[in-house]
Design an enzyme around this catalytic site. Sequence first.
Site, short mmCIF file in Angstrom:
data_model
loop_
_atom_site.label_atom_id
_atom_site.label_comp_id
_atom_site.label_asym_id
_atom_site.label_seq_id
_atom_site.Cartn_x
_atom_site.Cartn_y
_atom_site.Cartn_z
N HIS A 165 0.85 -1.18 0.00
CA HIS A 165 0.00 0.00 0.00
C HIS A 165 0.89 1.23 0.00
CE1 HIS A 165 -3.05 2.93 1.30
NE2 HIS A 165 -3.95 2.06 0.89
N ASP A 178 -7.88 -4.35 -0.34
CA ASP A 178 -8.42 -4.67 -1.66
C ASP A 178 -8.36 -6.16 -1.96
OD1 ASP A 178 -8.90 -1.92 -2.46
OD2 ASP A 178 -6.73 -1.72 -2.57
#
Length: 441
Positions: free
Chosen positions: A318, A376
Amino acid sequence: MSIENTSSAAPKASSRTATLTVDGKTVTFPVYDAVEGASVMDISKLYAETGHFTYDPGFMSTASCESKITYIDGDAGILRYRGYDIDKLADNCDFREVAHLLLYGDLPSPVQKKAFDRRITMHTMIHEQMHFLYRGFPRASHPMAVMAGAAASLAAFYHDSLDVNDPNQREIAAFRLVAKMPTLAAMAYKYSVGQPFIYPQNEMGFAENFLHMMFSTPCEKYTVNPVLARAMEKILILHADHEQNASTSTVRLAGSSGANPFACMSAGIASLWGPAHGGANEAVINMLREIGDVSKIPEFIAKVKDKTSGVKLMGFGHRVYKNYDPRATVLRQTCQEVLAELGQINEPLLKIAVELEKIALSDEYFVSRKLYPNVDFYSGIIYRAMGIPSKMFTVLFAVARTVGWVAQWKEMMEDPKSKIGRPRQLFTGDAPRAFVPLSKR
Protein backbone atom coordinates in the site's frame (compact mmCIF):
# COMPACT_ATOMS: atom_id res chain seq x y z
CA MET A 1 16.22 24.79 5.90
CA SER A 2 16.35 24.56 9.68
CA ILE A 3 13.75 24.25 12.43
CA GLU A 4 14.58 25.83 15.76
CA ASN A 5 12.86 26.46 19.09
CA THR A 6 11.60 30.05 19.21
CA SER A 7 8.39 31.63 20.37
CA SER A 8 5.58 32.10 17.86
CA ALA A 9 2.59 34.42 18.02
CA ALA A 10 0.46 32.28 15.71
CA PRO A 11 -2.43 30.84 17.74
CA LYS A 12 -1.93 27.25 16.61
CA ALA A 13 1.83 27.32 16.14
CA SER A 14 4.21 25.34 18.32
CA SER A 15 7.24 26.86 20.03
CA ARG A 16 9.25 26.13 16.90
CA THR A 17 9.69 27.93 13.62
CA ALA A 18 11.29 26.94 10.36
CA THR A 19 13.83 29.16 8.64
CA LEU A 20 14.65 29.09 4.95
CA THR A 21 17.47 30.93 3.23
CA VAL A 22 17.03 31.69 -0.47
CA ASP A 23 19.48 33.85 -2.41
CA GLY A 24 20.90 35.17 0.83
CA LYS A 25 17.52 36.13 2.28
CA THR A 26 16.30 34.27 5.37
CA VAL A 27 12.58 33.95 6.04
CA THR A 28 10.75 32.35 8.97
CA PHE A 29 7.64 30.16 8.87
CA PRO A 30 5.48 28.92 11.79
CA VAL A 31 5.42 25.22 12.64
CA TYR A 32 2.10 23.63 13.61
CA ASP A 33 1.99 20.51 15.75
CA ALA A 34 -0.52 17.75 15.00
CA VAL A 35 -2.37 15.87 17.75
CA GLU A 36 -0.69 12.81 16.28
CA GLY A 37 1.75 12.48 13.41
CA ALA A 38 4.16 14.83 11.71
CA SER A 39 4.21 18.57 12.33
CA VAL A 40 3.78 20.92 9.37
CA MET A 41 5.49 24.10 8.28
CA ASP A 42 3.12 26.85 7.18
CA ILE A 43 4.60 28.04 3.88
CA SER A 44 1.51 29.92 2.67
CA LYS A 45 3.58 33.11 2.45
CA LEU A 46 6.54 31.44 0.72
CA TYR A 47 5.96 33.10 -2.66
CA ALA A 48 5.32 36.52 -1.17
CA GLU A 49 8.49 36.30 0.92
CA THR A 50 10.86 34.60 -1.54
CA GLY A 51 9.33 34.63 -5.02
CA HIS A 52 9.53 30.82 -5.06
CA PHE A 53 7.03 27.94 -4.92
CA THR A 54 7.64 24.40 -3.69
CA TYR A 55 7.80 21.47 -6.12
CA ASP A 56 6.09 18.35 -4.75
CA PRO A 57 4.77 15.88 -7.38
CA GLY A 58 1.88 13.88 -5.99
CA PHE A 59 1.76 16.23 -2.96
CA MET A 60 3.66 13.61 -0.96
CA SER A 61 5.04 16.23 1.45
CA THR A 62 2.23 18.76 1.33
CA ALA A 63 -0.66 19.14 3.79
CA SER A 64 -3.52 20.70 1.82
CA CYS A 65 -5.84 21.22 4.77
CA GLU A 66 -6.40 20.91 8.50
CA SER A 67 -8.72 18.03 9.41
CA LYS A 68 -10.13 16.41 12.53
CA ILE A 69 -11.66 13.38 10.85
CA THR A 70 -9.17 10.60 10.08
CA TYR A 71 -5.66 9.79 11.26
CA ILE A 72 -3.29 7.37 9.54
CA ASP A 73 0.16 6.20 10.61
CA GLY A 74 1.32 4.07 7.72
CA ASP A 75 4.52 2.91 9.39
CA ALA A 76 2.69 1.65 12.48
CA GLY A 77 -0.35 0.35 10.58
CA ILE A 78 -2.83 2.66 12.34
CA LEU A 79 -6.14 3.97 11.00
CA ARG A 80 -8.49 5.93 13.26
CA TYR A 81 -11.77 7.73 12.68
CA ARG A 82 -12.20 10.62 15.13
CA GLY A 83 -9.74 8.93 17.53
CA TYR A 84 -11.25 5.43 17.40
CA ASP A 85 -9.18 2.51 16.07
CA ILE A 86 -10.70 1.09 12.92
CA ASP A 87 -10.86 -2.50 14.17
CA LYS A 88 -12.91 -1.48 17.22
CA LEU A 89 -15.39 0.35 15.02
CA ALA A 90 -15.65 -2.47 12.48
CA ASP A 91 -16.15 -5.13 15.14
CA ASN A 92 -18.61 -3.23 17.33
CA CYS A 93 -20.54 -0.72 15.21
CA ASP A 94 -22.85 -0.72 12.23
CA PHE A 95 -22.22 1.55 9.27
CA ARG A 96 -24.72 4.22 10.27
CA GLU A 97 -23.07 4.57 13.69
CA VAL A 98 -19.76 5.21 11.98
CA ALA A 99 -21.43 7.61 9.55
CA HIS A 100 -22.69 9.61 12.53
CA LEU A 101 -19.17 9.59 13.97
CA LEU A 102 -17.60 10.87 10.76
CA LEU A 103 -20.23 13.55 10.18
CA TYR A 104 -20.62 14.84 13.74
CA GLY A 105 -17.45 13.86 15.57
CA ASP A 106 -18.93 11.46 18.14
CA LEU A 107 -20.51 8.04 18.26
CA PRO A 108 -24.27 8.44 18.81
CA SER A 109 -26.16 7.71 21.99
CA PRO A 110 -29.07 5.24 21.62
CA VAL A 111 -31.50 8.14 21.20
CA GLN A 112 -29.25 9.90 18.69
CA LYS A 113 -28.71 6.70 16.75
CA LYS A 114 -32.42 6.02 16.44
CA ALA A 115 -33.01 9.54 15.11
CA PHE A 116 -30.01 9.38 12.77
CA ASP A 117 -30.98 5.98 11.40
CA ARG A 118 -34.49 7.26 10.76
CA ARG A 119 -33.24 10.31 8.86
CA ILE A 120 -30.99 8.15 6.67
CA THR A 121 -33.84 5.71 6.04
CA MET A 122 -36.24 8.44 4.96
CA HIS A 123 -33.87 9.56 2.20
CA THR A 124 -33.08 6.18 0.60
CA MET A 125 -35.61 6.47 -2.24
CA ILE A 126 -34.75 8.49 -5.33
CA HIS A 127 -36.90 10.58 -7.61
CA GLU A 128 -38.88 8.31 -9.91
CA GLN A 129 -37.73 10.20 -13.01
CA MET A 130 -34.19 8.99 -12.31
CA HIS A 131 -35.30 5.70 -13.87
CA PHE A 132 -35.31 7.39 -17.26
CA LEU A 133 -31.72 8.54 -16.74
CA TYR A 134 -30.59 4.94 -16.23
CA ARG A 135 -32.47 3.76 -19.29
CA GLY A 136 -30.51 6.21 -21.39
CA PHE A 137 -27.29 4.25 -20.80
CA PRO A 138 -26.32 1.16 -22.83
CA ARG A 139 -26.80 -2.02 -20.77
CA ALA A 140 -23.09 -2.76 -21.14
CA SER A 141 -22.02 0.56 -19.58
CA HIS A 142 -19.48 0.31 -16.78
CA PRO A 143 -21.46 0.95 -13.58
CA MET A 144 -18.97 3.62 -12.48
CA ALA A 145 -19.89 5.66 -15.56
CA VAL A 146 -23.54 5.31 -14.58
CA MET A 147 -22.77 6.24 -10.96
CA ALA A 148 -20.85 9.38 -11.91
CA GLY A 149 -23.77 10.55 -14.04
CA ALA A 150 -26.42 9.56 -11.51
CA ALA A 151 -24.68 11.29 -8.60
CA ALA A 152 -24.25 14.53 -10.52
CA SER A 153 -27.85 14.42 -11.76
CA LEU A 154 -29.17 14.55 -8.20
CA ALA A 155 -28.51 18.28 -8.37
CA ALA A 156 -31.22 18.49 -11.03
CA PHE A 157 -33.80 16.99 -8.68
CA TYR A 158 -33.00 18.41 -5.25
CA HIS A 159 -32.84 22.18 -5.67
CA ASP A 160 -33.47 22.73 -1.96
CA SER A 161 -29.98 21.48 -0.98
CA LEU A 162 -27.67 23.22 -3.46
CA ASP A 163 -26.78 26.35 -1.46
CA VAL A 164 -23.41 25.36 -0.01
CA ASN A 165 -23.40 28.44 2.23
CA ASP A 166 -26.54 27.34 4.07
CA PRO A 167 -25.74 24.90 6.95
CA ASN A 168 -29.25 23.42 6.81
CA GLN A 169 -28.98 22.70 3.10
CA ARG A 170 -25.53 21.18 3.57
CA GLU A 171 -27.04 18.91 6.21
CA ILE A 172 -29.90 17.78 3.97
CA ALA A 173 -27.48 17.14 1.10
CA ALA A 174 -25.29 15.03 3.39
CA PHE A 175 -28.19 12.78 4.39
CA ARG A 176 -29.40 12.46 0.83
CA LEU A 177 -26.00 11.46 -0.49
CA VAL A 178 -25.25 8.85 2.18
CA ALA A 179 -28.75 7.40 1.96
CA LYS A 180 -29.22 7.36 -1.81
CA MET A 181 -25.83 6.07 -2.92
CA PRO A 182 -26.66 2.39 -2.18
CA THR A 183 -29.93 2.79 -4.09
CA LEU A 184 -28.12 4.29 -7.09
CA ALA A 185 -25.51 1.53 -6.95
CA ALA A 186 -28.05 -1.29 -6.79
CA MET A 187 -29.95 0.26 -9.67
CA ALA A 188 -26.76 0.38 -11.75
CA TYR A 189 -26.34 -3.36 -11.18
CA LYS A 190 -29.98 -4.23 -11.86
CA TYR A 191 -29.97 -2.23 -15.06
CA SER A 192 -26.80 -3.99 -16.28
CA VAL A 193 -28.40 -7.43 -15.91
CA GLY A 194 -31.82 -6.43 -17.24
CA GLN A 195 -33.73 -6.92 -14.00
CA PRO A 196 -36.34 -4.61 -12.44
CA PHE A 197 -35.21 -1.97 -10.00
CA ILE A 198 -35.87 -2.92 -6.36
CA TYR A 199 -37.02 -0.24 -3.95
CA PRO A 200 -35.37 0.19 -0.52
CA GLN A 201 -37.02 -1.36 2.53
CA ASN A 202 -37.32 0.87 5.59
CA GLU A 203 -37.16 -1.94 8.14
CA MET A 204 -33.74 -3.18 6.98
CA GLY A 205 -30.24 -2.23 8.09
CA PHE A 206 -27.96 -0.26 5.77
CA ALA A 207 -25.96 -3.16 4.30
CA GLU A 208 -28.91 -5.55 4.46
CA ASN A 209 -31.00 -3.12 2.45
CA PHE A 210 -28.27 -2.74 -0.16
CA LEU A 211 -27.87 -6.50 -0.60
CA HIS A 212 -31.65 -6.85 -0.84
CA MET A 213 -31.81 -4.24 -3.61
CA MET A 214 -28.94 -6.01 -5.37
CA PHE A 215 -30.15 -9.60 -5.32
CA SER A 216 -33.90 -9.75 -4.73
CA THR A 217 -36.52 -9.82 -7.48
CA PRO A 218 -40.29 -9.15 -7.46
CA CYS A 219 -40.90 -12.85 -8.14
CA GLU A 220 -40.24 -14.23 -4.69
CA LYS A 221 -39.29 -13.34 -1.16
CA TYR A 222 -35.54 -12.88 -0.65
CA THR A 223 -33.92 -13.08 2.77
CA VAL A 224 -30.49 -11.53 3.16
CA ASN A 225 -27.97 -13.85 4.82
CA PRO A 226 -27.05 -12.13 8.14
CA VAL A 227 -23.41 -13.27 7.86
CA LEU A 228 -23.13 -11.55 4.50
CA ALA A 229 -24.95 -8.45 5.74
CA ARG A 230 -22.54 -8.16 8.66
CA ALA A 231 -19.56 -8.68 6.37
CA MET A 232 -20.83 -5.92 4.10
CA GLU A 233 -21.29 -3.59 7.09
CA LYS A 234 -17.63 -4.16 7.99
CA ILE A 235 -16.45 -3.55 4.44
CA LEU A 236 -18.40 -0.29 4.29
CA ILE A 237 -16.99 0.85 7.63
CA LEU A 238 -13.41 0.03 6.62
CA HIS A 239 -13.75 2.00 3.38
CA ALA A 240 -15.71 4.94 4.81
CA ASP A 241 -12.77 7.37 4.93
CA HIS A 242 -9.03 7.33 4.40
CA GLU A 243 -7.71 10.83 4.97
CA GLN A 244 -6.62 12.98 1.98
CA ASN A 245 -6.46 10.32 -0.73
CA ALA A 246 -6.94 11.06 -4.44
CA SER A 247 -10.75 10.95 -4.50
CA THR A 248 -11.18 12.84 -1.22
CA SER A 249 -8.75 15.51 -2.39
CA THR A 250 -10.75 15.69 -5.63
CA VAL A 251 -13.98 16.23 -3.68
CA ARG A 252 -12.34 18.96 -1.61
CA LEU A 253 -10.83 20.64 -4.68
CA ALA A 254 -14.15 20.60 -6.52
CA GLY A 255 -15.92 21.85 -3.41
CA SER A 256 -13.44 24.68 -2.95
CA SER A 257 -14.92 26.36 -6.03
CA GLY A 258 -18.36 26.40 -4.43
CA ALA A 259 -19.66 23.55 -6.61
CA ASN A 260 -22.82 21.87 -5.32
CA PRO A 261 -22.30 18.74 -3.19
CA PHE A 262 -23.73 16.34 -5.78
CA ALA A 263 -21.27 17.57 -8.40
CA CYS A 264 -18.45 17.18 -5.87
CA MET A 265 -19.42 13.57 -5.18
CA SER A 266 -19.54 12.86 -8.89
CA ALA A 267 -16.00 14.21 -9.17
CA GLY A 268 -14.95 11.91 -6.33
CA ILE A 269 -16.50 8.92 -8.10
CA ALA A 270 -14.60 9.76 -11.28
CA SER A 271 -11.32 9.90 -9.36
CA LEU A 272 -12.11 6.68 -7.49
CA TRP A 273 -12.64 4.88 -10.79
CA GLY A 274 -8.91 4.81 -11.48
CA PRO A 275 -7.25 1.35 -11.20
CA ALA A 276 -4.58 2.79 -8.90
CA HIS A 277 -7.29 3.90 -6.45
CA GLY A 278 -10.74 2.33 -6.14
CA GLY A 279 -10.25 -0.12 -8.97
CA ALA A 280 -7.58 -2.09 -7.14
CA ASN A 281 -9.91 -4.83 -5.83
CA GLU A 282 -11.25 -5.40 -9.33
CA ALA A 283 -7.63 -5.74 -10.47
CA VAL A 284 -7.13 -8.46 -7.82
CA ILE A 285 -9.85 -10.65 -9.34
CA ASN A 286 -8.48 -10.03 -12.84
CA MET A 287 -5.06 -11.14 -11.60
CA LEU A 288 -6.48 -14.34 -10.09
CA ARG A 289 -8.25 -15.10 -13.36
CA GLU A 290 -5.00 -14.62 -15.27
CA ILE A 291 -3.19 -17.06 -12.97
CA GLY A 292 -5.99 -19.55 -13.66
CA ASP A 293 -4.86 -22.45 -11.50
CA VAL A 294 -3.01 -23.06 -8.23
CA SER A 295 -0.32 -24.98 -10.12
CA LYS A 296 0.60 -21.82 -12.02
CA ILE A 297 1.24 -19.70 -8.94
CA PRO A 298 5.03 -20.43 -8.78
CA GLU A 299 5.37 -19.31 -12.39
CA PHE A 300 3.40 -16.16 -11.63
CA ILE A 301 5.47 -15.39 -8.52
CA ALA A 302 8.66 -15.76 -10.56
CA LYS A 303 7.35 -13.17 -13.03
CA VAL A 304 6.48 -10.80 -10.20
CA LYS A 305 10.06 -11.02 -8.91
CA ASP A 306 11.44 -10.38 -12.39
CA LYS A 307 11.49 -6.60 -12.70
CA THR A 308 11.65 -6.81 -16.50
CA SER A 309 8.40 -8.81 -16.79
CA GLY A 310 6.01 -5.96 -15.99
CA VAL A 311 3.85 -8.36 -13.93
CA LYS A 312 2.55 -6.91 -10.66
CA LEU A 313 1.17 -8.57 -7.55
CA MET A 314 -2.19 -6.86 -7.10
CA GLY A 315 -3.77 -6.49 -3.67
CA PHE A 316 -0.47 -6.50 -1.79
CA GLY A 317 1.36 -3.53 -0.33
CA HIS A 318 0.00 0.00 0.00
CA ARG A 319 1.23 3.49 -0.78
CA VAL A 320 0.53 4.62 2.79
CA TYR A 321 0.89 1.48 4.90
CA LYS A 322 4.42 0.17 5.29
CA ASN A 323 3.10 -2.32 7.79
CA TYR A 324 0.06 -4.62 7.67
CA ASP A 325 -3.00 -2.70 6.47
CA PRO A 326 -5.19 -2.53 9.63
CA ARG A 327 -8.30 -2.89 7.47
CA ALA A 328 -6.92 -6.10 5.97
CA THR A 329 -6.48 -7.54 9.46
CA VAL A 330 -10.22 -7.15 10.04
CA LEU A 331 -11.25 -8.44 6.62
CA ARG A 332 -8.97 -11.48 6.72
CA GLN A 333 -11.16 -13.03 9.44
CA THR A 334 -14.34 -11.79 7.78
CA CYS A 335 -13.24 -13.35 4.49
CA GLN A 336 -12.85 -16.76 6.15
CA GLU A 337 -16.29 -16.44 7.76
CA VAL A 338 -17.95 -15.58 4.45
CA LEU A 339 -16.26 -18.41 2.55
CA ALA A 340 -17.23 -20.89 5.26
CA GLU A 341 -20.83 -19.64 5.32
CA LEU A 342 -21.16 -19.97 1.55
CA GLY A 343 -19.27 -23.25 1.32
CA GLN A 344 -16.78 -21.78 -1.13
CA ILE A 345 -13.50 -22.68 0.55
CA ASN A 346 -12.66 -24.90 -2.43
CA GLU A 347 -13.88 -22.58 -5.19
CA PRO A 348 -11.01 -22.51 -7.78
CA LEU A 349 -10.42 -18.77 -7.92
CA LEU A 350 -10.60 -18.46 -4.16
CA LYS A 351 -8.20 -21.37 -3.71
CA ILE A 352 -5.70 -19.45 -5.83
CA ALA A 353 -6.18 -16.41 -3.60
CA VAL A 354 -5.68 -18.36 -0.39
CA GLU A 355 -2.52 -20.01 -1.70
CA LEU A 356 -1.18 -16.71 -3.02
CA GLU A 357 -1.74 -15.17 0.40
CA LYS A 358 0.23 -17.97 2.10
CA ILE A 359 3.17 -17.54 -0.24
CA ALA A 360 3.24 -13.76 0.05
CA LEU A 361 3.18 -13.93 3.85
CA SER A 362 6.05 -16.42 4.01
CA ASP A 363 8.26 -15.56 1.02
CA GLU A 364 11.21 -13.41 2.13
CA TYR A 365 11.03 -11.42 -1.12
CA PHE A 366 7.58 -10.08 -0.24
CA VAL A 367 8.04 -9.96 3.54
CA SER A 368 11.23 -7.90 3.28
CA ARG A 369 9.45 -5.44 1.00
CA LYS A 370 6.44 -5.31 3.35
CA LEU A 371 4.09 -6.43 0.58
CA TYR A 372 1.37 -7.65 2.91
CA PRO A 373 -2.18 -8.33 1.69
CA ASN A 374 -4.16 -5.10 1.76
CA VAL A 375 -7.87 -4.37 2.10
CA ASP A 376 -8.42 -4.67 -1.66
CA PHE A 377 -7.19 -8.26 -1.68
CA TYR A 378 -9.73 -9.49 0.86
CA SER A 379 -12.64 -7.28 -0.18
CA GLY A 380 -12.32 -8.53 -3.76
CA ILE A 381 -12.45 -12.15 -2.59
CA ILE A 382 -15.49 -11.46 -0.39
CA TYR A 383 -17.34 -9.69 -3.19
CA ARG A 384 -16.55 -12.54 -5.55
CA ALA A 385 -17.87 -15.07 -3.04
CA MET A 386 -21.08 -13.06 -2.59
CA GLY A 387 -21.71 -13.17 -6.33
CA ILE A 388 -21.02 -9.49 -6.92
CA PRO A 389 -19.48 -8.96 -10.38
CA SER A 390 -16.03 -7.40 -10.52
CA LYS A 391 -17.28 -4.29 -12.34
CA MET A 392 -19.34 -3.48 -9.23
CA PHE A 393 -16.37 -3.60 -6.83
CA THR A 394 -15.42 0.06 -7.27
CA VAL A 395 -19.09 1.02 -7.05
CA LEU A 396 -19.26 -0.52 -3.58
CA PHE A 397 -16.14 1.46 -2.67
CA ALA A 398 -18.03 4.61 -3.70
CA VAL A 399 -21.04 3.61 -1.59
CA ALA A 400 -18.83 3.35 1.47
CA ARG A 401 -16.60 6.34 0.77
CA THR A 402 -19.50 8.74 0.18
CA VAL A 403 -19.87 9.41 3.90
CA GLY A 404 -16.16 10.20 4.16
CA TRP A 405 -16.34 12.49 1.15
CA VAL A 406 -19.36 14.26 2.63
CA ALA A 407 -17.70 14.63 6.04
CA GLN A 408 -14.55 16.04 4.44
CA TRP A 409 -16.58 18.35 2.21
CA LYS A 410 -18.62 19.65 5.15
CA GLU A 411 -15.47 20.19 7.20
CA MET A 412 -13.93 22.20 4.37
CA MET A 413 -17.08 24.29 3.86
CA GLU A 414 -17.18 25.10 7.58
CA ASP A 415 -13.49 26.08 7.71
CA PRO A 416 -13.14 29.89 7.57
CA LYS A 417 -9.57 29.46 6.24
CA SER A 418 -10.70 27.45 3.23
CA LYS A 419 -9.80 28.90 -0.18
CA ILE A 420 -10.34 27.79 -3.74
CA GLY A 421 -7.72 25.21 -4.64
CA ARG A 422 -5.03 26.46 -7.00
CA PRO A 423 -1.88 24.27 -7.18
CA ARG A 424 1.19 25.87 -8.75
CA GLN A 425 3.44 24.45 -11.43
CA LEU A 426 7.04 24.31 -12.56
CA PHE A 427 6.85 25.57 -16.14
CA THR A 428 9.32 23.86 -18.47
CA GLY A 429 7.82 24.79 -21.85
CA ASP A 430 9.09 27.15 -24.53
CA ALA A 431 10.64 30.49 -23.71
CA PRO A 432 9.08 33.54 -25.42
CA ARG A 433 9.19 33.17 -29.20
CA ALA A 434 8.71 35.63 -32.03
CA PHE A 435 5.47 35.10 -33.92
CA VAL A 436 5.87 34.12 -37.57
CA PRO A 437 2.93 34.74 -39.95
CA LEU A 438 1.44 31.69 -41.64
CA SER A 439 2.79 32.73 -45.05
CA LYS A 440 6.37 32.70 -43.76
CA ARG A 441 6.37 29.46 -41.74
